[in-house]
Write a protein that holds these residues in place. Structure first.
Motif, PDB file in Angstrom:
ATOM      1  N   SER A  93       1.510   3.666  -3.326  1.00  0.00           N
ATOM      2  CA  SER A  93       0.469   4.681  -3.087  1.00  0.00           C
ATOM      3  C   SER A  93      -0.913   4.161  -3.480  1.00  0.00           C
ATOM      4  N   ILE A  94      -1.225   2.986  -2.943  1.00  0.00           N
ATOM      5  CA  ILE A  94      -2.491   2.322  -3.277  1.00  0.00           C
ATOM      6  C   ILE A  94      -3.632   2.893  -2.437  1.00  0.00           C
ATOM      7  N   LEU A  95      -4.794   3.006  -3.059  1.00  0.00           N
ATOM      8  CA  LEU A  95      -6.016   3.313  -2.328  1.00  0.00           C
ATOM      9  C   LEU A  95      -6.840   2.034  -2.221  1.00  0.00           C
ATOM     10  N   MET A  96      -7.222   1.692  -1.001  1.00  0.00           N
ATOM     11  CA  MET A  96      -8.051   0.509  -0.752  1.00  0.00           C
ATOM     12  C   MET A  96      -9.270   0.988   0.004  1.00  0.00           C
ATOM     13  N   GLN A  97     -10.444   0.689  -0.510  1.00  0.00           N
ATOM     14  CA  GLN A  97     -11.639   1.188   0.173  1.00  0.00           C
ATOM     15  C   GLN A  97     -12.723   0.135   0.192  1.00  0.00           C
ATOM     16  N   GLY A  98     -13.252  -0.097   1.390  1.00  0.00           N
ATOM     17  CA  GLY A  98     -14.388  -0.988   1.522  1.00  0.00           C
ATOM     18  C   GLY A  98     -15.678  -0.193   1.417  1.00  0.00           C
ATOM     19  N   ILE A 158     -14.032   1.227   5.321  1.00  0.00           N
ATOM     20  CA  ILE A 158     -12.788   1.931   5.633  1.00  0.00           C
ATOM     21  C   ILE A 158     -12.071   2.340   4.353  1.00  0.00           C
ATOM     22  N   LEU A 159     -11.459   3.510   4.382  1.00  0.00           N
ATOM     23  CA  LEU A 159     -10.551   3.925   3.326  1.00  0.00           C
ATOM     24  C   LEU A 159      -9.122   3.807   3.853  1.00  0.00           C
ATOM     25  N   MET A 160      -8.276   3.097   3.100  1.00  0.00           N
ATOM     26  CA  MET A 160      -6.864   2.939   3.475  1.00  0.00           C
ATOM     27  C   MET A 160      -6.059   3.409   2.276  1.00  0.00           C
ATOM     28  N   GLN A 161      -5.145   4.342   2.511  1.00  0.00           N
ATOM     29  CA  GLN A 161      -4.412   4.855   1.371  1.00  0.00           C
ATOM     30  C   GLN A 161      -2.944   5.044   1.734  1.00  0.00           C
ATOM     31  N   ILE A 207       0.840  -1.207   0.000  1.00  0.00           N
ATOM     32  CA  ILE A 207       0.000   0.000   0.000  1.00  0.00           C
ATOM     33  C   ILE A 207       0.873   1.255   0.000  1.00  0.00           C
TER      34      ILE A 207
END
Lengths: 333, 333
Positions: free
Chosen positions: A268-273, B269-272, A264
């Protein structure tokens, strides 16, 4: 009037079984002023219901033991003492797994069965289609020429995500669990590449081969090791829309895997639930766009229809072995 | 003119050691037209340099073996044959770990040592401050009254993040590795609560106690088990700004931990992840805001200054045992 209902008999431990459900027969009272009598026609079974069968805190309240299970249901109005509904109307809403039930009409919406099949309102024009539309559009945001990977690609949501990504001009790679689905992804849903994770030894390499320019967007329906294989192929500024983790819903221990944080940071990854109701304000926009794509033929929807009220628990359980292609729906006569 | 330089002697395996660095003495040529001679004054040592010492692909190119290591350096111009620089100017840029070096001036910026101390340009007004400013402002986006947790809270970035979060009106909880730092977080940086992870048995419970309304924003400098303990306390629509994973930088195996995806889905959740250069276009805005806060006293900056060119490798290595409070800087006479 006699009527059968399916209750939650026990909270599943690991994979749900038939014993976790209980059929009961109850007498229905007559309807009172303001009420309507509904006959269940189509029942949606969805992976997220597994979460509600546990008592862990989640985004929707858990089902109660010995109470009816509910999900998205299309029903027909049989009798009405409510001005807003007439016998013969078809409605959709969160309703019990009962053959018949009484409602005050609140939270229900009438559907036009001339415009689309009743089951479509539980799928492509319902929560399923909206989940695909908003998860991809608001989080994944694929640009023309980017590469999108979809896990659970032949499932209810995945099959729609892939097609929308194609409409947006992306290269689309689907991951599914058998050759028949892989075939379907290419022939029916227009995926550029499809990978059978059950017959592929080296998933990271297979994804790298299918995505020579790397992966820009990952729409994740499954989690687990399939996701691990995608993560390491993500490009800088990649986006992960986390829709579900069906691979770990039935784990009894907290699942463990490679830590994702270093990836991540590095890229510079964006991960969003998300859950679809986060976008409730935009539902009308979503339904309009999905209807347009369905009507002009650019969005196909495939359903796996199981017949019979008795088969609702089985249809739900079979989701976890991937028995469905597209949306799993139970038709009740 | 004789001059010492520090080269990468070997790629560290696990925790870096003194043997991974090599001091060499080399003769410097005289400067040519267009060039300047620089004397190193302050050297920034930062956790991200650990990544560059490996040969794995990352967001910046790896250092080469037997070549000088470089990082943020403040230097004084000693001689100049370049119109843009005069002897006595102080500059900042990515420069070698050398006592003296020759540059063509490209990529350097002059600093005003009257306006702020030279080392501040490597810290609060430099990449460190900007990392805190943009990671919190663009990803964490704390609202007034929300709860922010910072790991590595007494470190270079963390100590600034916490103060900015306070300026934004949040409740701020810091996690650090000893009681002295915990004390500093409260007395110096205005944290509402601080937790010593080395003396706390049940970190999830300690975070829950410190954050009775749950955690809305997590600014993560460390990763690993500390992060696991924060994740399970996140509120719906929580944001995780992943700045670094110092806890796992020295792992030789790919680190493993509880999967985060189920939490990401459950709570939307947002994880960046990010590196500060993603926001390069906005650096002037950031520097202006940080300077204003420093000048009006609302943003304190603490430095751990190590003296002597010889101590650069040790200062770097000591980052991983948390020897620094605030920004770790080596002063070279």
């Amino acid at each position: 009037m006699s009527n059968r209902t399916i209750l939650l008999n026990s909270r599943p431990v690991g994979m749900p079984t038939a014993n976790d459900f209980k059929f009961v027969e109850q007498e229905l009272a007559g309807i009172q002023p303001g009420e309507i009598l509904l006959k269940t026609r189509y029942v949606s079974v969805d992976p997220y219901l597994r979460g509600r069968m546990s008592d862990a805190k989640s985004y929707v309240a858990p089902f109660e033991l010995d109470k009816p299970i509910n999900s998205g249901v299309v029903a027909e109005v049989i009798e009405s003492q409510n001005d807003q509904y007439s016998p013969g109307d078809w409605v959709i809403g969160a309703l019990d797994w009962s053959e018949m039930q009484i409602s005050n009409g609140k939270g229900l919406n009438k559907i036009d069965t001339q415009l689309a099949s009743p089951s479509a309102y539980l799928g492509v024009l319902g929560m399923t289609g909206l989940t695909a539309y908003f998860g991809l559009g608001e989080i994944g945001r694929p640009k023309e020429g980017e590469t999108v990977v979809v896990s659970g690609a032949a499932g209810a949501v995945g099959s729609i995500v892939g097609q929308i990504a194609k409409i947006k001009g992306a290269r689309v790679i689907g991951i599914a669990g058998n050759d028949e689905k892989v075939q379907l992804l290419k022939s029916e849903f227009g995926y550029d590449e499809a990978i059978n994770y059950n017959s592929t030894e080296d998933m990271p390499a297979a994804i790298a081969a299918a995505a020579p320019n790397g992966v820009d967007v990952y729409f994740d329906n499954v989690g687990g090791e399939i996701s691990d294989a995608v993560y390491i192929n993500l490009n800088k500024f990649g986006r992960i829309a986390v829709c579900g983790s069906i691979a770990v819903y039935n784990e009894t221990e907290r699942p463990v895997g490679p830590r994702i944080e270093p990836i991540i940071v590095k890229n510079s990854i964006l991960m969003q639930g998300f859950i679809v109701s986060n976008y409730a304000e935009k539902f009308p926009e979503g339904v309009q766009q999905l209807s347009q794509w369905v009507n002009n033929g650019s969005l196909k929807h495939v359903e796996t229809i199981i017949e019979g009220f008795d088969n609702i628990p089985k249809a739900f359980i079979d989701l976890f072995s991937g028995a469905n292609k597209g949306k799993m729906i139970v038709k009740v006569d």
